[in-house]
Motif scaffolding. Structure first.
Motif, mmCIF file in Angstrom:
data_model
loop_
_atom_site.group_PDB
_atom_site.id
_atom_site.type_symbol
_atom_site.label_atom_id
_atom_site.label_comp_id
_atom_site.label_asym_id
_atom_site.label_seq_id
_atom_site.Cartn_x
_atom_site.Cartn_y
_atom_site.Cartn_z
ATOM 1 N N ASP A 148 0.826 -1.210 0.000
ATOM 2 C CA ASP A 148 0.000 0.000 0.000
ATOM 3 C C ASP A 148 0.861 1.262 0.000
ATOM 4 N N LEU A 149 1.792 1.341 -0.945
ATOM 5 C CA LEU A 149 2.707 2.475 -1.059
ATOM 6 C C LEU A 149 2.500 3.220 -2.369
ATOM 7 N N PHE A 150 2.815 4.494 -2.365
ATOM 8 C CA PHE A 150 2.795 5.277 -3.594
ATOM 9 C C PHE A 150 4.106 5.080 -4.340
ATOM 10 N N VAL A 151 4.019 5.125 -5.672
ATOM 11 C CA VAL A 151 5.223 5.095 -6.515
ATOM 12 C C VAL A 151 5.292 6.388 -7.314
ATOM 13 N N ILE A 152 6.428 7.046 -7.213
ATOM 14 C CA ILE A 152 6.670 8.282 -7.950
ATOM 15 C C ILE A 152 7.850 8.038 -8.876
ATOM 16 N N GLU A 153 7.648 8.297 -10.159
ATOM 17 C CA GLU A 153 8.718 8.152 -11.143
ATOM 18 C C GLU A 153 9.429 9.491 -11.339
ATOM 19 N N ASP A 154 10.696 9.541 -10.974
ATOM 20 C CA ASP A 154 11.529 10.678 -11.358
ATOM 21 C C ASP A 154 12.050 10.360 -12.757
ATOM 22 N N ALA A 155 11.308 10.883 -13.733
ATOM 23 C CA ALA A 155 11.610 10.609 -15.144
ATOM 24 C C ALA A 155 12.264 11.828 -15.790
ATOM 25 N N ALA A 156 13.063 12.547 -14.998
ATOM 26 C CA ALA A 156 13.695 13.781 -15.475
ATOM 27 C C ALA A 156 14.407 13.582 -16.806
ATOM 28 N N GLY A 172 3.831 4.862 -12.590
ATOM 29 C CA GLY A 172 3.647 5.156 -11.179
ATOM 30 C C GLY A 172 2.409 5.993 -10.938
ATOM 31 N N HIS A 173 2.083 6.234 -9.674
ATOM 32 C CA HIS A 173 0.931 7.087 -9.356
ATOM 33 C C HIS A 173 1.148 8.515 -9.863
ATOM 34 N N LEU A 174 2.406 8.967 -9.760
ATOM 35 C CA LEU A 174 2.793 10.301 -10.209
ATOM 36 C C LEU A 174 4.159 10.205 -10.864
ATOM 37 N N ALA A 175 4.484 11.196 -11.701
ATOM 38 C CA ALA A 175 5.791 11.205 -12.349
ATOM 39 C C ALA A 175 6.220 12.640 -12.625
#
Length: 378
Positions: A148-156, A172-175
């Motif tokens: 139950d964790l959020f995944v954030i993609e640092d797709a810089a 991911g949930h956000l990027a």
């Protein structure tokens, strides 16, 4: 021969035309005509479900920390081999950063180590697609779902790159993305938040607009706008968006050239890797290269330093990349020494070679010849 720089920003030729057009439209603050054109491009051409341009990738990362409600005491897992903005965005909200190691053959976060780092305080996993090459998103998303964790993609660095057939930044949930002048597609400074989970749509827009419902007001959805949440001025000027749109129209042309340069480096230096003289980038089966950067891995830091000096003496500017964040003075003030062997190897041995749109064949071949001569004489 004049100095071959590490990077040279590429202009498509339409940037100033679109900037003038933005000025003539009479609205050059945020969320104007060209901002919407960029949003439409990313949604319709790339396939992102929702996105918001920001003044930088750092700003976009700070928005993600607010959106997932990072609070003091929360833990966030991320790679140590990354830029400081990846960590700072969450430190600013009070998070404790838990650093993970890289793979042996790839600077990306070793997804097989993530589960062992999860505690009851863990709230999010931040992954960094180094050099535009995908992390193991299938495994990472499975781990996040189970815990139950959020995944954030640092797709810089990851525009126009893929995990299997999915664009990086869409998983991911956000990027977040960067359009800094060192990236494939640029606007000088600039970034973008990608929202893949609809529960964040409305709040993201409020945070983006200084914590107000201003955007909803201008769409006629409310009769006045007011302060409704935390936020900041994360919007870029429409002048910045106009510059960016000129770049986006030439995305495939820019990408084709950068990938050609990347492949030429790889094929020309492959013999040195086969002779175990150096190591080249490894692209896993589930990923692609978007031609963002090309690096070699030397045997030790002394060899890398000697190669940097050798290239500099021959008018070539090559640079190393990140230092291990887990060894930074700021982190070690409040944390015990952490051993992340693979991360430290990349920090000490990785060397980035010049790669930009206008690097011509003669210049690239000279760089390749210099590298081969350096190693063959050792």
């Amino acid at each position: 021969m004049p100095l071959i720089p590490f990077n040279k920003p590429y202009m498509t030729g339409d940037e100033l035309y679109y900037i003038k057009n933005a000025v003539n439209r009479g609205k050059i603050s945020g969320n104007g005509y060209y901002t919407q054109k960029c949003h439409d491009f990313f949604k319709q051409i790339i396939g992102f479900r929702n996105c918001l341009l920001t003044s930088s990738c750092t700003d976009a990362l700070e928005m993600t920390a607010i959106l997932v409600d990072i609070e003091p005491g929360d833990e966030v897992i991320m790679p140590s081999y990354t830029f400081v903005s990846t960590a700072n965005a969450f430190v600013l909200r009070g998070a404790k950063i838990v650093f993970a190691d890289s793979y042996q053959n790839n600077p990306n976060i070793d997804a097989t180590t993530i589960e062992s780092l999860i505690t009851l305080k863990t709230k999010a996993i931040v992954v960094v697609h180094y050099g535009g090459v995908a992390c193991d998103m299938g495994l990472i998303m499975d781990i996040a779902k189970e815990n139950d964790l959020f995944v954030i993609e640092d797709a810089a660095q990851a525009i126009d790159s893929y995990y299997k057939e999915k664009p990086l930044g869409s998983i991911g949930h956000l990027a977040t993305f960067s359009f800094h002048e060192t990236k494939n597609i640029i606007s000088g400074e600039g970034g973008m938040l990608v929202i893949n989970d609809e529960r964040f749509d409305k709040r993201a827009e409020v945070i983006w607009e200084k914590g107000t419902n201003r955007s909803a007001f201008f769409r006629g959805e409310t009769d006045k706008y007011s302060w409704v949440d935390v936020g900041s001025s994360f919007l870029p000027s429409d002048v910045t968006a106009a510059f960016l749109f000129a770049q986006l129209e030439n995305l495939q042309k820019i990408q084709s050239r950068r990938k050609t340069l990347w492949n030429n480096y790889y094929e020309s230096l492959k013999e040195l890797e086969e002779d175990k003289v150096l190591k080249l980038p490894q692209v896993p089966d589930y990923g692609t290269s978007n031609g963002h950067l090309f690096y070699i891995v030397c045997k030790n830091i002394e060899e890398r330093s000697q190669l940097i000096s050798f290239l500099k003496n021959n008018n070539v500017h090559a640079v190393f990349h990140y230092l291990s964040l887990h060894k930074s003075p700021f982190y070690m003030k409040e944390n015990k020494n952490t051993e992340l062997e693979n991360c430290d190897i990349f920090a000490d041995r990785l060397l980035r070679l010049p790669l930009y749109y206008e690097l011509d064949a003669e210049e690239q071949n000279m760089i390749i010849d210099l590298i081969i001569s350096f190693f063959r004489k050792r």
